[in-house]
Motif scaffolding. Structure first.
Motif, PDB file in Angstrom:
ATOM      1  N   LEU A 106     -64.586  19.840  77.467  1.00  0.00           N
ATOM      2  CA  LEU A 106     -64.064  19.764  76.241  1.00  0.00           C
ATOM      3  C   LEU A 106     -62.926  18.782  75.078  1.00  0.00           C
ATOM      4  CD1 LEU A 106     -62.351  22.631  75.081  1.00  0.00           C
ATOM      5  CD2 LEU A 106     -60.784  22.474  76.224  1.00  0.00           C
ATOM      6  N   VAL A 107     -63.376  18.868  74.173  1.00  0.00           N
ATOM      7  CA  VAL A 107     -62.392  17.813  73.567  1.00  0.00           C
ATOM      8  C   VAL A 107     -61.970  18.582  72.187  1.00  0.00           C
ATOM      9  CG1 VAL A 107     -64.100  16.216  71.598  1.00  0.00           C
ATOM     10  CG2 VAL A 107     -65.294  16.568  73.688  1.00  0.00           C
ATOM     11  N   GLN A 108     -61.113  18.011  71.855  1.00  0.00           N
ATOM     12  CA  GLN A 108     -60.053  17.752  70.917  1.00  0.00           C
ATOM     13  C   GLN A 108     -60.136  16.893  69.972  1.00  0.00           C
ATOM     14  OE1 GLN A 108     -56.204  19.740  71.776  1.00  0.00           O
ATOM     15  NE2 GLN A 108     -57.198  21.226  72.710  1.00  0.00           N
ATOM     16  N   GLY A 109     -60.244  16.358  68.952  1.00  0.00           N
ATOM     17  CA  GLY A 109     -59.864  14.799  68.698  1.00  0.00           C
ATOM     18  C   GLY A 109     -60.780  14.308  68.733  1.00  0.00           C
ATOM     19  N   ASP A 110     -59.419  12.833  69.757  1.00  0.00           N
ATOM     20  CA  ASP A 110     -59.986  11.909  70.339  1.00  0.00           C
ATOM     21  C   ASP A 110     -59.393  12.207  71.523  1.00  0.00           C
ATOM     22  OD1 ASP A 110     -57.025  12.143  69.715  1.00  0.00           O
ATOM     23  OD2 ASP A 110     -56.968   9.809  69.224  1.00  0.00           O
ATOM     24  N   ARG A 111     -59.324  13.318  72.124  1.00  0.00           N
ATOM     25  CA  ARG A 111     -58.917  13.432  72.967  1.00  0.00           C
ATOM     26  C   ARG A 111     -59.960  14.949  74.096  1.00  0.00           C
ATOM     27  NH1 ARG A 111     -53.087  15.875  74.446  1.00  0.00           N
ATOM     28  NH2 ARG A 111     -53.874  16.030  76.387  1.00  0.00           N
ATOM     29  N   ASP A 112     -59.867  13.882  75.352  1.00  0.00           N
ATOM     30  CA  ASP A 112     -61.263  15.274  75.866  1.00  0.00           C
ATOM     31  C   ASP A 112     -60.924  15.355  77.478  1.00  0.00           C
ATOM     32  OD1 ASP A 112     -63.391  13.671  77.475  1.00  0.00           O
ATOM     33  OD2 ASP A 112     -62.635  12.674  75.543  1.00  0.00           O
ATOM     34  N   TRP A 113     -61.689  16.088  77.665  1.00  0.00           N
ATOM     35  CA  TRP A 113     -60.776  16.570  79.164  1.00  0.00           C
ATOM     36  C   TRP A 113     -62.267  17.013  80.229  1.00  0.00           C
ATOM     37  CZ3 TRP A 113     -58.112  18.245  74.886  1.00  0.00           C
ATOM     38  CH2 TRP A 113     -57.075  17.851  75.374  1.00  0.00           C
ATOM     39  N   SER A 114     -62.560  17.160  81.330  1.00  0.00           N
ATOM     40  CA  SER A 114     -63.902  16.975  81.585  1.00  0.00           C
ATOM     41  C   SER A 114     -63.738  18.354  83.336  1.00  0.00           C
ATOM     42  CB  SER A 114     -64.368  15.924  82.211  1.00  0.00           C
ATOM     43  OG  SER A 114     -63.799  15.601  83.700  1.00  0.00           O
ATOM     44  N   HIS A 134     -63.789  21.704  70.852  1.00  0.00           N
ATOM     45  CA  HIS A 134     -65.257  22.140  70.479  1.00  0.00           C
ATOM     46  C   HIS A 134     -65.938  21.991  72.035  1.00  0.00           C
ATOM     47  CE1 HIS A 134     -66.600  18.199  69.804  1.00  0.00           C
ATOM     48  NE2 HIS A 134     -67.101  18.014  70.579  1.00  0.00           N
ATOM     49  N   LEU A 135     -67.082  22.560  73.156  1.00  0.00           N
ATOM     50  CA  LEU A 135     -67.626  22.306  74.121  1.00  0.00           C
ATOM     51  C   LEU A 135     -68.520  21.325  74.307  1.00  0.00           C
ATOM     52  CD1 LEU A 135     -66.971  25.111  76.350  1.00  0.00           C
ATOM     53  CD2 LEU A 135     -66.129  23.473  76.775  1.00  0.00           C
ATOM     54  N   ARG A 136     -68.446  20.150  75.074  1.00  0.00           N
ATOM     55  CA  ARG A 136     -69.680  19.195  75.350  1.00  0.00           C
ATOM     56  C   ARG A 136     -70.507  19.428  76.557  1.00  0.00           C
ATOM     57  NH1 ARG A 136     -70.654  13.833  72.573  1.00  0.00           N
ATOM     58  NH2 ARG A 136     -72.520  14.782  73.223  1.00  0.00           N
ATOM     59  N   ILE A 137     -71.686  19.960  76.189  1.00  0.00           N
ATOM     60  CA  ILE A 137     -72.269  20.555  77.872  1.00  0.00           C
ATOM     61  C   ILE A 137     -73.692  19.810  78.112  1.00  0.00           C
ATOM     62  CG2 ILE A 137     -73.205  21.942  79.762  1.00  0.00           C
ATOM     63  CD1 ILE A 137     -71.081  23.771  78.801  1.00  0.00           C
ATOM     64  N   VAL A 138     -74.111  18.945  79.255  1.00  0.00           N
ATOM     65  CA  VAL A 138     -74.848  18.396  79.281  1.00  0.00           C
ATOM     66  C   VAL A 138     -75.870  19.544  81.044  1.00  0.00           C
ATOM     67  CG1 VAL A 138     -76.066  16.172  80.229  1.00  0.00           C
ATOM     68  CG2 VAL A 138     -74.612  15.914  78.861  1.00  0.00           C
ATOM     69  N   VAL A 139     -76.780  19.802  79.957  1.00  0.00           N
ATOM     70  CA  VAL A 139     -77.380  21.297  80.431  1.00  0.00           C
ATOM     71  C   VAL A 139     -79.008  20.244  81.241  1.00  0.00           C
ATOM     72  CG1 VAL A 139     -75.974  23.241  79.767  1.00  0.00           C
ATOM     73  CG2 VAL A 139     -78.158  22.614  78.620  1.00  0.00           C
ATOM     74  N   ARG A 140     -79.627  20.935  82.015  1.00  0.00           N
ATOM     75  CA  ARG A 140     -81.057  21.152  82.525  1.00  0.00           C
ATOM     76  C   ARG A 140     -81.422  22.234  82.431  1.00  0.00           C
ATOM     77  NH1 ARG A 140     -82.882  16.679  85.433  1.00  0.00           N
ATOM     78  NH2 ARG A 140     -81.764  16.410  86.064  1.00  0.00           N
ATOM     79  N   GLY A 141     -82.102  21.879  81.069  1.00  0.00           N
ATOM     80  CA  GLY A 141     -83.052  23.813  80.913  1.00  0.00           C
ATOM     81  C   GLY A 141     -84.649  23.708  82.489  1.00  0.00           C
ATOM     82  N   ALA A 142     -84.574  25.242  81.779  1.00  0.00           N
ATOM     83  CA  ALA A 142     -85.818  25.476  82.731  1.00  0.00           C
ATOM     84  C   ALA A 142     -87.125  24.955  83.305  1.00  0.00           C
ATOM     85  CB  ALA A 142     -86.246  26.901  82.248  1.00  0.00           C
ATOM     86  N   HIS A 147     -80.442  18.455  77.739  1.00  0.00           N
ATOM     87  CA  HIS A 147     -80.579  18.278  76.726  1.00  0.00           C
ATOM     88  C   HIS A 147     -78.729  18.230  76.446  1.00  0.00           C
ATOM     89  CE1 HIS A 147     -80.908  22.421  77.058  1.00  0.00           C
ATOM     90  NE2 HIS A 147     -80.257  22.515  76.071  1.00  0.00           N
ATOM     91  N   ASP A 148     -78.475  18.114  75.356  1.00  0.00           N
ATOM     92  CA  ASP A 148     -76.932  18.373  75.159  1.00  0.00           C
ATOM     93  C   ASP A 148     -76.282  19.163  74.472  1.00  0.00           C
ATOM     94  OD1 ASP A 148     -74.337  17.064  75.134  1.00  0.00           O
ATOM     95  OD2 ASP A 148     -74.439  16.555  72.722  1.00  0.00           O
ATOM     96  N   PHE A 149     -75.768  20.379  74.762  1.00  0.00           N
ATOM     97  CA  PHE A 149     -75.337  21.976  74.066  1.00  0.00           C
ATOM     98  C   PHE A 149     -73.786  20.872  73.440  1.00  0.00           C
ATOM     99  CE2 PHE A 149     -72.985  25.926  74.465  1.00  0.00           C
ATOM    100  CZ  PHE A 149     -73.766  26.193  73.427  1.00  0.00           C
ATOM    101  N   ARG A 150     -74.347  21.476  72.678  1.00  0.00           N
ATOM    102  CA  ARG A 150     -72.678  21.761  71.886  1.00  0.00           C
ATOM    103  C   ARG A 150     -72.097  22.755  71.042  1.00  0.00           C
ATOM    104  NH1 ARG A 150     -70.781  16.554  67.772  1.00  0.00           N
ATOM    105  NH2 ARG A 150     -68.877  17.306  67.348  1.00  0.00           N
ATOM    106  N   THR A 151     -71.218  22.669  71.136  1.00  0.00           N
ATOM    107  CA  THR A 151     -70.374  24.354  70.323  1.00  0.00           C
ATOM    108  C   THR A 151     -70.016  24.023  68.905  1.00  0.00           C
ATOM    109  OG1 THR A 151     -68.369  24.724  71.260  1.00  0.00           O
ATOM    110  CG2 THR A 151     -69.729  25.250  72.429  1.00  0.00           C
ATOM    111  N   PRO A 152     -69.698  24.892  68.109  1.00  0.00           N
ATOM    112  CA  PRO A 152     -69.001  24.630  67.160  1.00  0.00           C
ATOM    113  C   PRO A 152     -67.550  24.331  67.672  1.00  0.00           C
ATOM    114  CG  PRO A 152     -70.286  27.038  66.737  1.00  0.00           C
ATOM    115  CD  PRO A 152     -70.689  26.444  68.333  1.00  0.00           C
TER     116      PRO A 152
END
Length: 156
Positions: A106-114, A134-142, A147-152
């Motif tokens: 979970l990213v807010q500006g220059d801070r993030d949490w895992s 925004h969320l950044r999630i590294v996922v393994r597809g089917a 790949h990297d999934f990133r929300t708005p």
């Protein structure tokens, strides 16, 4: 160099350009195809679909209900996020991802949490300050590809 040298160079480059335009012309739709290819590539990375499932706006977290539920999808990966305001003014973010998540941030500006995805793709962040995130999630597809999934960005 004087002006005659520049004129000679311009004339030479003009002849070279003309020769290549005749020998190997640029396809008429090349620019449109390249824009489309770049746009499709960026869609999955940058522009995941944001749908508000509950509440009228993400700002509802600061309103009377103190909760919001958001759903994100890029067509392959789906993420559901539930944001709750806590008594101390921070936020708790509970989420579920339907793909094999290798890393969640979970990213807010220059801070993030895992967080780590548990059984059934559940993850949570506690004591998060309000703000645009925004969320950044590294996922393994089917297909096995990572790949990297990133929300708005959204407000919590």
């Amino acid at each position: 160099m004087d002006t005659d040298d520049f004129s000679a160079d311009r004339a030479l480059f003009a002849r070279l350009r003309e020769m290549w335009q005749d020998a190997d012309p640029v396809p008429a739709d090349l620019a449109d195809r390249m824009v489309a290819a770049v746009a499709v590539e960026d869609l999955s990375r940058e522009y995941a679909l944001l749908t508000l499932v509950e509440g009228s706006m993400p700002a509802a977290v600061r309103g009377e209900s103190d909760t919001a539920t958001l759903q994100f999808s890029d067509g392959e990966t789906n993420v559901l996020v539930h944001v709750t305001a806590t008594e101390d003014g921070s936020r708790r973010v509970d989420g579920w991802v339907d793909a094999s998540a290798l890393a969640i941030r979970l990213v807010q500006g220059d801070r993030d949490w895992s967080a780590e995805a548990g059984e059934h793709g559940r993850f949570a962040f506690e004591s998060i300050p309000p703000g645009v995130s925004h969320l950044r999630i590294v996922v393994r597809g089917a297909d096995g590809d990572v790949h990297d999934f990133r929300t708005p960005q959204f407000e919590i």
